[in-house]
Design a protein around this motif. Structure first.
Motif, PDB file in Angstrom:
ATOM      1  N   ALA A  53       2.662  10.453  54.614  1.00  0.00           N
ATOM      2  CA  ALA A  53       2.593  10.781  55.699  1.00  0.00           C
ATOM      3  C   ALA A  53       3.526  11.941  56.347  1.00  0.00           C
ATOM      4  O   ALA A  53       3.155  12.913  56.991  1.00  0.00           O
ATOM      5  CB  ALA A  53       2.215   9.845  56.733  1.00  0.00           C
TER       6      ALA A  53
ATOM      7  N   LEU B  82       3.539  15.743  55.788  1.00  0.00           N
ATOM      8  CA  LEU B  82       2.439  16.468  56.347  1.00  0.00           C
ATOM      9  C   LEU B  82       2.910  17.632  57.214  1.00  0.00           C
ATOM     10  O   LEU B  82       2.356  18.740  57.347  1.00  0.00           O
ATOM     11  CB  LEU B  82       1.419  15.727  56.949  1.00  0.00           C
TER      12      LEU B  82
ATOM     13  N   ARG C 142       1.947  21.505  57.366  1.00  0.00           N
ATOM     14  CA  ARG C 142       1.354  22.307  58.475  1.00  0.00           C
ATOM     15  C   ARG C 142       2.162  23.629  58.736  1.00  0.00           C
ATOM     16  O   ARG C 142       1.803  24.547  59.078  1.00  0.00           O
ATOM     17  CB  ARG C 142       1.475  21.405  59.524  1.00  0.00           C
TER      18      ARG C 142
ATOM     19  N   LEU D  38      -5.201  22.340  60.247  1.00  0.00           N
ATOM     20  CA  LEU D  38      -5.885  20.948  60.422  1.00  0.00           C
ATOM     21  C   LEU D  38      -6.702  20.609  59.230  1.00  0.00           C
ATOM     22  O   LEU D  38      -6.550  19.500  58.674  1.00  0.00           O
ATOM     23  CB  LEU D  38      -6.850  21.072  61.970  1.00  0.00           C
TER      24      LEU D  38
ATOM     25  N   GLU E  47      -5.944  17.478  56.919  1.00  0.00           N
ATOM     26  CA  GLU E  47      -7.004  16.395  56.663  1.00  0.00           C
ATOM     27  C   GLU E  47      -7.186  16.243  55.034  1.00  0.00           C
ATOM     28  O   GLU E  47      -7.256  15.117  54.643  1.00  0.00           O
ATOM     29  CB  GLU E  47      -8.318  16.833  57.325  1.00  0.00           C
TER      30      GLU E  47
ATOM     31  N   GLN F 199      -4.447  14.170  53.976  1.00  0.00           N
ATOM     32  CA  GLN F 199      -4.488  12.975  54.329  1.00  0.00           C
ATOM     33  C   GLN F 199      -5.587  12.055  53.334  1.00  0.00           C
ATOM     34  O   GLN F 199      -5.201  11.086  53.048  1.00  0.00           O
ATOM     35  CB  GLN F 199      -4.988  12.826  55.595  1.00  0.00           C
TER      36      GLN F 199
ATOM     37  N   GLU G   7       2.939  15.715  68.049  1.00  0.00           N
ATOM     38  CA  GLU G   7       2.149  15.723  67.157  1.00  0.00           C
ATOM     39  C   GLU G   7       1.535  14.474  66.583  1.00  0.00           C
ATOM     40  O   GLU G   7       2.413  13.659  66.121  1.00  0.00           O
ATOM     41  CB  GLU G   7       2.566  16.595  65.867  1.00  0.00           C
TER      42      GLU G   7
ATOM     43  N   ASP H 193      -0.222  12.561  64.228  1.00  0.00           N
ATOM     44  CA  ASP H 193      -0.738  12.935  62.947  1.00  0.00           C
ATOM     45  C   ASP H 193      -0.572  11.581  62.179  1.00  0.00           C
ATOM     46  O   ASP H 193      -0.320  10.519  62.679  1.00  0.00           O
ATOM     47  CB  ASP H 193       0.172  14.012  62.228  1.00  0.00           C
ATOM     48  N   LEU H 194      -0.786  11.710  60.795  1.00  0.00           N
ATOM     49  CA  LEU H 194      -0.870  10.528  59.997  1.00  0.00           C
ATOM     50  C   LEU H 194       0.400   9.564  60.063  1.00  0.00           C
ATOM     51  O   LEU H 194       0.185   8.507  60.068  1.00  0.00           O
ATOM     52  CB  LEU H 194      -1.115  10.898  58.351  1.00  0.00           C
ATOM     53  N   GLU H 195       1.438  10.623  60.349  1.00  0.00           N
ATOM     54  CA  GLU H 195       2.540   9.641  60.370  1.00  0.00           C
ATOM     55  C   GLU H 195       2.809   8.836  61.723  1.00  0.00           C
ATOM     56  O   GLU H 195       3.264   7.759  61.802  1.00  0.00           O
ATOM     57  CB  GLU H 195       3.818  10.860  60.146  1.00  0.00           C
TER      58      GLU H 195
ATOM     59  N   PRO I 206      -0.150   5.662  64.190  1.00  0.00           N
ATOM     60  CA  PRO I 206      -0.112   4.271  64.120  1.00  0.00           C
ATOM     61  C   PRO I 206       0.519   3.862  65.504  1.00  0.00           C
ATOM     62  O   PRO I 206       0.307   2.688  65.912  1.00  0.00           O
ATOM     63  CB  PRO I 206       0.551   3.795  62.689  1.00  0.00           C
TER      64      PRO I 206
ATOM     65  N   ASP J  64      -5.039  15.117  64.725  1.00  0.00           N
ATOM     66  CA  ASP J  64      -5.563  15.102  63.776  1.00  0.00           C
ATOM     67  C   ASP J  64      -6.703  14.081  63.701  1.00  0.00           C
ATOM     68  O   ASP J  64      -6.798  13.417  64.627  1.00  0.00           O
ATOM     69  CB  ASP J  64      -4.937  15.333  62.302  1.00  0.00           C
TER      70      ASP J  64
ATOM     71  N   SER K 224      -6.665  11.136  62.176  1.00  0.00           N
ATOM     72  CA  SER K 224      -6.149  10.004  62.388  1.00  0.00           C
ATOM     73  C   SER K 224      -5.849   9.441  63.993  1.00  0.00           C
ATOM     74  O   SER K 224      -5.903   8.428  64.327  1.00  0.00           O
ATOM     75  CB  SER K 224      -4.965   9.693  61.402  1.00  0.00           C
TER      76      SER K 224
END
Lengths: 608, 102
Positions: free
Chosen positions: A458, A461, A465, A487, A491, A494, B19, B21-23, B26, B53, B55
């Motif tokens: 993660a 990413l 970007r 984006l 995705e 991900q 941001e 995002d996936l990081e 959570p 995003d 997530s």
């Protein structure tokens, strides 16, 4: 020891009383002399004279065995003598005569009356003018190990013959001398061994100083050398050239041990000195050969690969003198070999400017491995040579690790039980290829192929970007167009991380979990390619779900389709799991309007 | 990195930023769910969110569903253009109660 007869002949009694109490003092004196001896030959010669004098012999000789006994070539060579004739250096056949019998029986032979003994050979038969009436011959032996004989000839007293007591005494002294000889030989062997070991240790020290210091584990050029014994006939070296290029070499000297190690030292020194001036691999090899040929022993040769790596252009240029083919691993995981096109150094001894043939190739995003036969000829668990295929499998298994870590892992896998020196060198272009995509790097024209391999996690990413955004802006896209592609690619990555590799969002990528990411200019827009090594994806899962289904995977896939013109799985390169290509059209001069008015569902089926 | 939470009488406001995002989603999800545990109306202020995003959206959806189950009001506030773009692509712009950025 022969048993001494209890009875004494009247003839031997008279002289003995003159010689004292069984010569125990002499025995003690000689044993002490042997024990403290630093020069065994001199001690033996002095002892022989003392014995001859004590036993009142006219002549005496000490002979050492030469050649394997028993055997046709076994000789007894006189190393010391006393008496009227100097026979030092005289060689006797160790299988005949009284000395031969003493050796064969491994016991003292008393020949009181020589003329009556059938084995006796008169000195006259070998051209020595000396008459032997009576003799004692004792083997110099320790248990079954024979070192030679000692003999006493002719008692000086008129009419006297040697007695059994004399024989017993000589036997005792001979045993003491034999032990001294044995100890001296063991010490000598040990000293020679120690000297050799010290020399080997010194040579190994010298060799280690010739290997380049270990760089960081992620430096692009890495080497590793594991000698099978103290010294090695292999070497590698790495030279940073002032213009940013990196010269490298790996070589294997024929033969083993100290000779090979010395030639290796010379070859390594030559590479380092000539390599600083000559940067053309083919010419460098021929210059090294000229120097080596001046001194190398006939029959020795050196196989060697020399190359120059240009990180800025991702190019390698190399020349191979009879060495195992360097192994190139392409960015897609496939391998290619570069077999030698010229013989090893030292075979032809060419002229100085008769250069070795060169090969040039692109290494973009890939890596090149050089190795010695310690790697390819290593045995697997079934005792088979692993060969180039086995080495390729090991490299592929550890491909995700940093170059230095990877070499160590491959060497460890090859095994602790080295039969041969093991040397490995890697030139890894993945870092250099990645740097190229950095916005401040070479990203001037997006038409260039730009590529980066990222760990599948993660935290990577945001880098993806930035790269997509920079590439989009370079291509002339609007801020909004760029945001959409950013984006979509995010995705897609991900999905690979979470569903392909199954990596938990917070956990780091497993070693080897990676995404090979590239952007290229397509005819009317941008193409983003993502290659992963995860299990193959069921495309049905990636068609996008209905929007009622807001599970992350479903929403992400929907966004990918909604934000690009084409989402396409193409056939992955060998060894990879999936290859996903996202295409987004860039209408000439028309930036995609921002806003929320996309006709999402039509895009999903791919209209390009 | 955690997110700022402000508690007023009857309403908690979570300020997501940067941001999502996936990081970082959570952490956003945890902040949202922890704040809901106070059993107050929840406002998610998105003015400082530069990127979100799927997530991040999923975290918002989960918090929204939890709030509805608990009968707590849930509002997205100060939604900027980049976030609105994603919400609309996901057709969630009609689902969430949204207070658009002035």
């Amino acid at each position: 020891m022969p048993a001494a007869p209890k009875s004494r002949s009247p003839k031997s009694r008279a002289p003995r009383s003159r010689r004292g109490e069984d010569h125990l003092d002499l025995v003690a004196e000689l044993i002490e002399a042997f024990a403290g001896s630093e020069d065994l030959d001199a001690t033996l010669a002095a002892a022989l004279a003392r014995i001859a004098s004590a036993l009142d012999a006219d002549a005496a000789g000490l002979f050492l065995l030469d050649g394997e006994f028993p055997g046709p070539d076994a000789r007894l060579v006189c190393r010391a003598c006393v008496g009227p004739i100097d026979v030092t250096g005289l060689e006797l056949n160790a299988g005949i005569g009284i000395p031969g019998r003493a050796l064969a029986r491994n016991r003292t032979e008393l020949v009181a009356d020589a003329a009556g003994d059938p084995d006796f050979l008169a000195p006259a038969t070998i051209g020595i003018d000396y008459e032997i009436r009576s003799m004692i011959c004792a083997p110099l032996s320790h248990r079954d190990e024979r070192y030679g004989v000692v003999e006493l000839l002719n008692p000086r007293a008129e009419g006297r013959l040697f007695s059994a007591r004399d024989a017993e005494l000589l036997g005792l002294l001979a045993t003491a001398a034999a032990i001294a000889i044995r100890n001296a030989r063991l010490t000598e062997a040990l000293l020679a061994q120690n000297r050799l070991r010290r020399e080997l240790e010194m040579a190994a020290d010298v060799q280690r100083t010739l290997l380049p210091p270990a760089p960081d584990a992620d430096a692009p050029v890495q080497g590793l050398n594991r000698p099978a014994r103290g010294v090695s006939g292999d070497f590698y070296d790495v030279l940073r050239l002032p213009d940013g290029r990196i010269a490298f070499a790996l070589a294997d000297v024929s033969g083993k041990g100290l000779n090979a190690a010395l030639i290796m030292v010379k070859a390594a020194t030559l590479f380092r000195s000539i390599g600083k001036r000559v940067h053309e691999p083919g010419l460098l090899l021929s210059r090294i050969e000229v120097e080596l040929c001046e001194t190398m022993a006939f029959g020795m040769f050196v196989t060697m690969v020399v190359g120059v790596y240009d990180p800025a252009r991702h190019q390698i240029r190399l020349a191979n003198a009879g060495h195992l083919p360097p192994l190139k691993r392409h960015a897609d995981g496939s391998f290619e070999e570069f077999p030698a096109t010229d013989p090893p150094l030292g075979i032809q001894c060419r002229l100085e400017n008769d250069r070795y043939r060169e090969t040039s190739f692109s290494i973009e995003g890939g890596s090149l491995y050089l190795y010695t036969d310690g790697a390819s000829e290593a045995r697997d668990a079934d005792g088979r040579m692993i060969g180039s295929d086995g080495l390729q499998a090991l490299i592929a298994r550890h491909a995700g690790a940093a170059p230095g870590t990877r070499l160590t892992a491959v060497a460890d896998a090859i095994g602790a039980e080295l039969r041969d020196d093991l040397t490995l060198l890697v030139i890894d272009d993945s870092e250099a290829a990645a740097e190229q995509v950095q916005p401040r790097g070479r990203l001037r024209g997006v038409a260039d192929l730009v590529a980066q391999t990222i760990p599948a996690e993660a935290g990577q990413l945001k880098i993806v970007r930035r790269l997509v955004e920079a590439a989009s802006r370079e291509a002339g896209a609007s801020v909004e167009w760029a945001q959409d592609l950013v984006l979509a690619v995010d995705e897609a990555c991900q999905n690979i991380i979470r569903h392909g590799y199954g990596t938990a969002a917070k956990a780091g990528a497993a070693i080897g979990d990676k995404i090979e990411f590239s952007i290229r200019k397509a005819a009317d827009g941008l193409e983003v390619e993502l290659i992963d090594y995860a299990p193959k994806v069921d495309e049905q899962d990636c068609k996008g779900r209905t929007l009622d289904d807001v599970r992350p995977g479903g929403l992400g896939t929907h966004l990918m389709h909604a934000l690009t013109d084409l989402v396409q799985f193409r056939s992955p390169p060998k060894g990879a799991g999936n290859r996903l290509v996202l295409t987004k059209k860039l209408a000439p001069g028309v930036a995609d309007p921002s806003g929320a008015d996309h006709d999402d569902n039509d895009k999903g089926s791919g209209s390009a | 990195m955690s997110f700022k939470v402000k508690d007023d009488a009857g309403t908690s406001t979570v300020f997501l930023s940067g941001e999502i995002d996936l990081e970082r989603s959570p952490a956003a999800r945890k902040t949202l769910l922890d704040t809901l545990a106070r059993r107050q109306a929840l406002v998610v202020d998105l003015r400082d969110v530069s990127y979100i995003d799927s997530s991040g959206i999923a975290s918002l959806v989960e918090a929204y569903q939890k709030a509805r189950t608990a009968n707590l009001a849930f509002t997205l506030a100060e939604v900027g253009a980049p976030v609105m773009r994603v919400l609309s692509l996901a057709r969630l712009d009609k689902v969430f109660p949204i207070r658009v950025a002035g």
